[in-house]
Design an enzyme around this catalytic site. Sequence first.
Site, PDB file in Angstrom:
ATOM      1  N   ASP A  25       1.787  -1.383 -16.108  1.00  0.00           N
ATOM      2  CA  ASP A  25       1.757  -0.753 -14.552  1.00  0.00           C
ATOM      3  C   ASP A  25       2.867   0.772 -14.626  1.00  0.00           C
ATOM      4  O   ASP A  25       3.161   1.285 -14.110  1.00  0.00           O
ATOM      5  CB  ASP A  25       2.965  -1.411 -13.897  1.00  0.00           C
ATOM      6  CG  ASP A  25       3.902  -2.240 -13.971  1.00  0.00           C
ATOM      7  OD1 ASP A  25       4.219  -2.124 -15.035  1.00  0.00           O
ATOM      8  OD2 ASP A  25       4.666  -2.990 -13.334  1.00  0.00           O
ATOM      9  N   THR A  38       9.277  -4.115 -15.866  1.00  0.00           N
ATOM     10  CA  THR A  38       8.854  -4.681 -15.486  1.00  0.00           C
ATOM     11  C   THR A  38       7.644  -5.842 -16.259  1.00  0.00           C
ATOM     12  O   THR A  38       7.151  -5.662 -16.920  1.00  0.00           O
ATOM     13  CB  THR A  38       6.970  -4.520 -13.465  1.00  0.00           C
ATOM     14  OG1 THR A  38       6.805  -4.144 -14.671  1.00  0.00           O
ATOM     15  CG2 THR A  38       8.054  -4.377 -13.106  1.00  0.00           C
ATOM     16  N   GLU A  83       1.040  -1.632  -0.075  1.00  0.00           N
ATOM     17  CA  GLU A  83       0.077  -0.293   0.233  1.00  0.00           C
ATOM     18  C   GLU A  83       0.962   1.167  -0.288  1.00  0.00           C
ATOM     19  O   GLU A  83       0.190   2.213  -0.986  1.00  0.00           O
ATOM     20  CB  GLU A  83      -1.196  -0.017   1.567  1.00  0.00           C
ATOM     21  CG  GLU A  83      -1.721  -1.102   1.796  1.00  0.00           C
ATOM     22  CD  GLU A  83      -2.432  -0.757  -0.269  1.00  0.00           C
ATOM     23  OE1 GLU A  83      -2.837   0.107  -1.197  1.00  0.00           O
ATOM     24  OE2 GLU A  83      -3.442  -2.290  -0.301  1.00  0.00           O
ATOM     25  N   HIS A  98      -0.719  -1.445  -9.565  1.00  0.00           N
ATOM     26  CA  HIS A  98      -0.482  -2.938  -9.401  1.00  0.00           C
ATOM     27  C   HIS A  98       0.681  -3.649 -11.300  1.00  0.00           C
ATOM     28  O   HIS A  98       0.197  -3.369 -11.757  1.00  0.00           O
ATOM     29  CB  HIS A  98      -1.682  -3.201  -9.427  1.00  0.00           C
ATOM     30  CG  HIS A  98      -2.599  -3.305  -8.399  1.00  0.00           C
ATOM     31  ND1 HIS A  98      -4.087  -3.190  -8.010  1.00  0.00           N
ATOM     32  CD2 HIS A  98      -1.996  -3.709  -7.020  1.00  0.00           C
ATOM     33  CE1 HIS A  98      -4.021  -2.550  -6.825  1.00  0.00           C
ATOM     34  NE2 HIS A  98      -3.548  -2.762  -6.288  1.00  0.00           N
TER      35      HIS A  98
END
Length: 319
Positions: free
Chosen positions: A249, A254, A230, A239
Site C-alpha cells: 500500500d 502498515t 473513500e 487499500h
Amino acid sequence: MKKILLSTVAALMLFSCQNEQTESSDSNLNISARRACATQEVFEAQLKANPALALKMNEIEAFTAKHSLSNFTGRLVNGKIQIPVVVNVLYRTAAQNISNAQIQSQIDILNKDFNALNSDYNSVPALFSGVKANIGITFVLDQVIRKSTTKTSWGTNDAMKKTAQGGLAPTSPTTKLNIWTCNIGNGILGYAQFPGGSSTTDGVVIDPRYFGLSGAANAPFNLGRTATHEVGHWMNLRHIWGDATCGSDLVADTPTHNEENYGVPAYPHYSTCSGNPVEMTMNYMDYVDDNAMYMFTLGQKNRISAIFTANGARASFAQ
C-alpha cells in the site's frame, strides 16, 4: 383429476411464492453484506483511457516520498488543514434524498475519524499503538445540491458527475471536496478518485444507504466509515493489501496483508505473507465492517500530508 388439479394449484402457489421471493430479493439486490469499493477498478479504467495519467501518478509518488507535514506552509484553520465539502444528492426515491441531518452526521464522523476523536480510537491494539495517528484534517459542510432523477443506478463510469448524463458537475473541485450520494448499483458502497486525475471527475461517490448515521444508512455499514475509507483514497491512500496478494500500500508502517478482510476479524489475525505479521484489520483502508475499522497510521498521515504541501497534488486546498 382432483389430484392433478391440486398438484397444479400447489405448483402455481410455489411459483407465485418464488416470484414474490425473487421480487423481494430484487428490491434489495444492491444492499451489500460485504464492503465493496470500486476505487481501484475506476483508477485502472482511467489509466487505460489516459496513459499519460500513469506518468502523473509516478510524479506524485516521487513527490510523496520526499515530503511530509513538516514541509507544510499553506493555510491552516486552528492548526489544521480544513476542507470545504460539497454534497451532491442525486435521488429517485425519498430514501435516496437524504436529509441535511444525515449529511451533517457524515461530516461529523469524518472530523472524528481524521482527528482521532472517534470513540473506538483507544481500541487500537498495543501492537499498533505506537503508529496510530491523528491525521489533523477537518471538514466543513459548504453546500448541499439536490437533483431529482429517474435513473435507477449510476454505475462507476462517473455519469453522476456529468450534467450531460443527468448528473451534477463538481463545484470548485480544486478547492472543495465533492461527494456524490446516489445508488451506484452492483453492491458497490462507494469509490473515489486518487489525486492526479481530471478535476472534472474529482471527488468521492457513496451510496446513500452507507452515508452517515441516520435515515437510509444500513448496517453493517451504518457508522459513516465508507466515507472515511473513500476520502482516504481521495487523499492518496491505497487499500492496505495493495490490491494484490501480499501487495504494497506504499506505506512503511502498515503490515503486509494477504488480501482484504471482511466482517469483524478476530484479533490477532496473522498474515501468511513474509514474516507472518499480524494484519492491521482495524485500519480504515481494509474492507472490514464499519464497527471494526478505527485507525490510520503515521505513515498514512505522512502520505496524506504530502499532497497538501506546496506543489503537492492537492496544494490548492491549502491556499
